[in-house]
Design an enzyme around this catalytic site. Structure first.
Site, PDB file in Angstrom:
ATOM      1  N   ARG A 162      23.308  15.381 -11.719  1.00 62.15           N
ATOM      2  CA  ARG A 162      24.460  16.077 -10.528  1.00 62.15           C
ATOM      3  C   ARG A 162      23.958  15.231  -9.069  1.00 62.15           C
ATOM      4  NH1 ARG A 162      23.794  21.835 -12.387  1.00 62.15           N
ATOM      5  NH2 ARG A 162      21.573  21.126 -12.338  1.00 62.15           N
TER       6      ARG A 162
ATOM      7  N   LYS B 295      18.490  19.977  -7.561  1.00 59.07           N
ATOM      8  CA  LYS B 295      17.620  20.314  -7.962  1.00 59.07           C
ATOM      9  C   LYS B 295      16.220  20.865  -7.572  1.00 59.07           C
ATOM     10  CE  LYS B 295      16.930  22.269 -11.996  1.00 59.07           C
ATOM     11  NZ  LYS B 295      17.352  23.593 -12.668  1.00 59.07           N
TER      12      LYS B 295
ATOM     13  N   TYR C   5      19.174  24.342  -5.651  1.00 57.96           N
ATOM     14  CA  TYR C   5      17.934  25.445  -6.621  1.00 57.96           C
ATOM     15  C   TYR C   5      17.044  24.976  -6.137  1.00 57.96           C
ATOM     16  CZ  TYR C   5      22.617  25.893  -8.322  1.00 57.96           C
ATOM     17  OH  TYR C   5      24.079  26.683  -8.952  1.00 57.96           O
TER      18      TYR C   5
ATOM     19  N   HIS D  87      14.769  28.394  -7.459  1.00 58.99           N
ATOM     20  CA  HIS D  87      13.732  29.341  -8.755  1.00 58.99           C
ATOM     21  C   HIS D  87      12.335  29.572  -8.541  1.00 58.99           C
ATOM     22  CE1 HIS D  87      17.739  29.671 -10.414  1.00 58.99           C
ATOM     23  NE2 HIS D  87      17.689  28.365 -10.953  1.00 58.99           N
TER      24      HIS D  87
ATOM     25  N   GLU E 292      20.497  30.265  -5.498  1.00 57.38           N
ATOM     26  CA  GLU E 292      20.283  30.976  -6.396  1.00 57.38           C
ATOM     27  C   GLU E 292      20.281  32.853  -5.838  1.00 57.38           C
ATOM     28  OE1 GLU E 292      17.777  28.659  -6.579  1.00 57.38           O
ATOM     29  OE2 GLU E 292      16.008  29.990  -6.724  1.00 57.38           O
TER      30      GLU E 292
ATOM     31  N   SER F 239      26.361  29.527 -14.103  1.00 58.91           N
ATOM     32  CA  SER F 239      25.932  29.617 -15.007  1.00 58.91           C
ATOM     33  C   SER F 239      26.889  30.098 -16.409  1.00 58.91           C
ATOM     34  CB  SER F 239      25.684  31.224 -14.443  1.00 58.91           C
ATOM     35  OG  SER F 239      24.607  31.465 -13.701  1.00 58.91           O
TER      36      SER F 239
ATOM     37  N   LEU G 128      19.114  38.467 -16.494  1.00 59.10           N
ATOM     38  CA  LEU G 128      18.537  37.906 -15.001  1.00 59.10           C
ATOM     39  C   LEU G 128      17.688  39.420 -14.306  1.00 59.10           C
ATOM     40  CD1 LEU G 128      18.088  35.935 -12.661  1.00 59.10           C
ATOM     41  CD2 LEU G 128      20.320  36.232 -11.969  1.00 59.10           C
TER      42      LEU G 128
ATOM     43  N   ALA H 136      17.505  31.934 -19.887  1.00 58.18           N
ATOM     44  CA  ALA H 136      17.082  32.332 -18.420  1.00 58.18           C
ATOM     45  C   ALA H 136      15.765  31.352 -18.425  1.00 58.18           C
ATOM     46  CB  ALA H 136      16.505  33.546 -18.597  1.00 58.18           C
ATOM     47  N   ILE H 137      15.516  30.389 -19.304  1.00 58.36           N
ATOM     48  CA  ILE H 137      14.229  29.361 -19.035  1.00 58.36           C
ATOM     49  C   ILE H 137      13.809  28.850 -17.629  1.00 58.36           C
ATOM     50  CG2 ILE H 137      14.618  27.618 -19.045  1.00 58.36           C
ATOM     51  CD1 ILE H 137      11.941  28.542 -20.574  1.00 58.36           C
ATOM     52  N   ASP H 138      14.856  28.840 -17.144  1.00 48.69           N
ATOM     53  CA  ASP H 138      14.551  28.528 -15.152  1.00 48.69           C
ATOM     54  C   ASP H 138      13.758  29.935 -14.402  1.00 48.69           C
ATOM     55  OD1 ASP H 138      16.831  30.263 -14.955  1.00 48.69           O
ATOM     56  OD2 ASP H 138      18.085  28.743 -13.681  1.00 48.69           O
TER      57      ASP H 138
ATOM     58  N   LYS I 107       9.279  27.558 -23.618  1.00 49.81           N
ATOM     59  CA  LYS I 107       8.443  26.977 -22.817  1.00 49.81           C
ATOM     60  C   LYS I 107      10.267  25.409 -22.372  1.00 49.81           C
ATOM     61  CE  LYS I 107       6.064  23.247 -26.321  1.00 49.81           C
ATOM     62  NZ  LYS I 107       6.424  23.258 -27.497  1.00 49.81           N
TER      63      LYS I 107
HETATM   64  N1  LIG Z   1      18.763  27.203 -18.494  1.00 49.09           N
HETATM   65  C1  LIG Z   1      20.157  27.094 -17.725  1.00 49.09           C
HETATM   66  O1  LIG Z   1      20.532  25.289 -17.015  1.00 49.09           O
HETATM   67  C2  LIG Z   1      20.777  28.184 -16.223  1.00 49.09           C
HETATM   68  C3  LIG Z   1      21.411  27.374 -15.037  1.00 49.09           C
HETATM   69  C4  LIG Z   1      22.392  28.928 -15.042  1.00 49.09           C
HETATM   70  C5  LIG Z   1      21.766  30.293 -15.468  1.00 49.09           C
HETATM   71  N2  LIG Z   1      20.838  30.480 -15.470  1.00 49.09           N
HETATM   72  C6  LIG Z   1      19.852  31.343 -16.193  1.00 49.09           C
HETATM   73  O2  LIG Z   1      20.726  32.107 -16.364  1.00 49.09           O
HETATM   74  C7  LIG Z   1      20.357  33.398 -16.470  1.00 49.09           C
HETATM   75  C8  LIG Z   1      21.675  34.517 -16.319  1.00 49.09           C
HETATM   76  O3  LIG Z   1      22.470  34.342 -14.999  1.00 49.09           O
HETATM   77  P1  LIG Z   1      23.175  34.956 -15.192  1.00 49.09           P
HETATM   78  O4  LIG Z   1      24.565  33.864 -14.049  1.00 49.09           O
HETATM   79  O5  LIG Z   1      24.074  35.159 -16.451  1.00 49.09           O
HETATM   80  O6  LIG Z   1      23.036  36.510 -14.158  1.00 49.09           O
HETATM   81  P2  LIG Z   1      23.916  38.184 -14.760  1.00 49.09           P
HETATM   82  O7  LIG Z   1      23.410  38.650 -12.878  1.00 49.09           O
HETATM   83  O8  LIG Z   1      25.542  36.917 -13.666  1.00 49.09           O
HETATM   84  O9  LIG Z   1      23.260  38.203 -15.732  1.00 49.09           O
HETATM   85  C9  LIG Z   1      22.449  38.766 -16.146  1.00 49.09           C
HETATM   86  C10 LIG Z   1      22.289  40.036 -17.022  1.00 49.09           C
HETATM   87  O10 LIG Z   1      21.197  40.547 -17.224  1.00 49.09           O
HETATM   88  C11 LIG Z   1      21.602  42.058 -17.475  1.00 49.09           C
HETATM   89  N3  LIG Z   1      19.352  42.578 -17.914  1.00 49.09           N
HETATM   90  C12 LIG Z   1      18.499  42.253 -16.955  1.00 49.09           C
HETATM   91  N4  LIG Z   1      18.133  43.159 -17.986  1.00 49.09           N
HETATM   92  C13 LIG Z   1      17.471  43.368 -19.207  1.00 49.09           C
HETATM   93  C14 LIG Z   1      17.437  43.878 -20.278  1.00 49.09           C
HETATM   94  N5  LIG Z   1      16.102  44.066 -20.228  1.00 49.09           N
HETATM   95  N6  LIG Z   1      18.418  43.688 -21.517  1.00 49.09           N
HETATM   96  C15 LIG Z   1      19.543  42.937 -21.691  1.00 49.09           C
HETATM   97  N7  LIG Z   1      20.394  42.703 -20.399  1.00 49.09           N
HETATM   98  C16 LIG Z   1      19.377  42.193 -19.365  1.00 49.09           C
HETATM   99  C17 LIG Z   1      21.498  42.416 -16.551  1.00 49.09           C
HETATM  100  O11 LIG Z   1      22.836  43.723 -16.030  1.00 49.09           O
HETATM  101  C18 LIG Z   1      22.852  41.283 -15.954  1.00 49.09           C
HETATM  102  O12 LIG Z   1      24.367  42.195 -16.316  1.00 49.09           O
HETATM  103  C19 LIG Z   1      19.175  33.143 -15.200  1.00 49.09           C
HETATM  104  O13 LIG Z   1      18.170  33.123 -15.386  1.00 49.09           O
HETATM  105  C20 LIG Z   1      19.813  32.415 -14.342  1.00 49.09           C
HETATM  106  O14 LIG Z   1      18.844  31.069 -13.723  1.00 49.09           O
HETATM  107  C21 LIG Z   1      20.230  29.001 -16.466  1.00 49.09           C
END
Ligand SMILES: NC(=O)c1ccc[n+]([C@@H]2O[C@H](COP(=O)([O-])OP(=O)(O)OC[C@H]3O[C@@H](n4cnc5c(N)ncnc54)[C@H](O)[C@@H]3O)[C@@H](O)[C@H]2O)c1
Length: 371
Positions: free
Chosen positions: A15, A75, A94, A96, A118, A134, A240, A268-270, A279
């Site tokens: 990107r 990033k 971003y 994190h 973020e 997301s 999250l 949620a690895i980030d 990991k």
């Molecule tokens: N790996 C990647 O490339 C990548 C890309 C985008 C987003 N992400 C990550 O994905 C994760 C989720 O992002 P999002 O935009 O969906 O966030 P979001 O806030 O929209 O949703 C997170 C949800 O998690 C719920 N939650 C919190 N604690 C919980 C628990 N103990 N049990 C069940 N649910 C619980 C919250 O109530 C919420 O509904 C974030 O860490 C984000 O940084 C990673």
């Protein structure tokens, strides 16, 4: 303002912070835009397109870090980039930081003013600059999980949609926010048997109303999580707690009770990951196996679909970039509390409470910084 956009250097990150169209908008408002040569190659945007938009192409990132007042990236800056950041420079990308103490300390030492995509908020408390990525990662998580479930990829040999006469695969989505909702949409679309867990009753109501009988919802407590995870073919981690490290919801011990060859996709690895055994991995080697459970933990999933992701990201980051360039960061943050929520580090201090608490740094409040 002179705005710079270096080429991303993280593994398999294609990107780019500014599209030629975004560069054109910045230039139209009287800014100078410097783009590192080939920065747009990953999305098929040529240097000529940037030049045509009014930007200047520079040969090295060093020129950008040395001369530009605002750096726009995708990033988090890598160590080699962090070493080039300066006091009185704005970094807009971003970050994190909560699970990344090394980056945090480098940003503090540089003196840079770092605004993290973020943690910028929206009027209803949502995270609009995280949302498009997301959406992409949520949709991709099911593609990635389906592929990892194939026998040749270490999985248990289950087709998520099943076929007539054979049960579909079971998918547990932990977290029903943006990632979880989009994952559930894809999994339901494939015909899988989908359960969404969340601990927020409003989220459960929203997804329950949307999916009706096409997916089940369960409150996320230990017992329900254990049930859903141990029965699933594919578990998608999508929780999250904004700005904080993700809670470890699936323990190493639970892996032994899961089905052999089941797949964990930890989106949620980030934020450190929500499975104890997660990991970070890369697109070059996205999976590994622990206790016969396939783990997919790519920290920059949207990078693999760079074109879709870059345009989706620029749609939401550009309006703030234009405002910062026009007003200066301090005035722009004073005028918009939601953008202000993005400030994570300023002149050596952590200015985002959850990051300060997580990493044990003194917190400097926004009021204090903005005066
Ligand atoms: N790996 C990647 O490339 C990548 C890309 C985008 C987003 N992400 C990550 O994905 C994760 C989720 O992002 P999002 O935009 O969906 O966030 P979001 O806030 O929209 O949703 C997170 C949800 O998690 C719920 N939650 C919190 N604690 C919980 C628990 N103990 N049990 C069940 N649910 C619980 C919250 O109530 C919420 O509904 C974030 O860490 C984000 O940084 C990673």
């Amino acid at each position: 303002m002179r705005v710079g956009c270096p080429k991303e250097i993280k593994n398999h990150e294609y990107r780019v912070g500014l599209t030629p169209e975004s560069a054109r908008e910045l230039v139209a408002q009287g800014n100078e835009v410097w783009i590192e040569t080939q920065a747009g190659a990953g999305i098929d945007a040529t240097d000529d397109q940037y030049v045509e938009a009014g930007a200047k192409i520079v040969d090295t990132p060093d020129e950008i870090f040395a001369e530009c007042e605002m750096i726009v990236k995708v990033k988090e800056p890598q160590a080699i980039e962090r070493a080039k950041l300066r006091v009185d420079q704005i970094l807009y990308t971003y970050l994190h930081l909560a699970p990344d103490p090394e980056q945090t300390v480098d940003l503090m030492n540089s003196g840079v003013t770092a605004i993290a995509y973020e943690t910028v908020t929206g009027p209803r408390g949502q995270l609009p600059l995280l949302k498009p990525m997301s959406q992409v990662a949520g949709r991709m998580s099911v593609q990635a999980g389906a592929s990892a479930l194939e026998k040749a990829h270490g999985g248990r040999g289950v087709l998520l949609g099943g076929v007539p006469g054979v049960m579909p695969g079971k998918v547990a989505v932990i977290g029903g926010g943006v990632v979880g909702f989009n994952a559930a949409q894809m999994a339901v679309g494939l015909g899988a048997d989908v359960t969404i867990l969340d601990r927020d009753p409003e989220v459960l109501e929203k997804v329950g109303t949307f999916f009706e009988a096409r997916a089940s919802t369960r409150f996320s407590n230990r017992a329900n999580l254990y049930d859903a995870v141990t029965q699933a073919d594919l578990v998608i981690g999508a929780v999250l707690i904004p700005g904080a490290a993700a809670p470890k919801l699936v323990t190493r011990e639970m892996l032994g009770d899961m089905q052999n060859g089941a797949v964990l996709v930890d989106v949620a690895i980030d934020q450190g990951g929500c499975f104890e055994t997660s990991k970070p991995t890369t697109h070059a080697e996205p999976t590994y196996v622990i206790d016969d459970i396939v783990h997919y933990c790519v920290a920059n999933m949207p990078g693999a679909v760079a074109r879709t992701s870059t345009y989706a990201l620029n749609n939401v980051t550009l309006p703030h970039a234009l405002r910062i360039a026009r007003m200066g960061w301090k005035e722009a943050l004073r005028a918009d509390e939601h953008l202000a929520a993005g400030l994570n580090v300023h002149k050596g201090k952590v200015t985002y409470k959850a990051v300060a608490d997580e990493l044990g740094y003194e917190y400097r409040s926004l009021e204090d910084v903005l005066g």
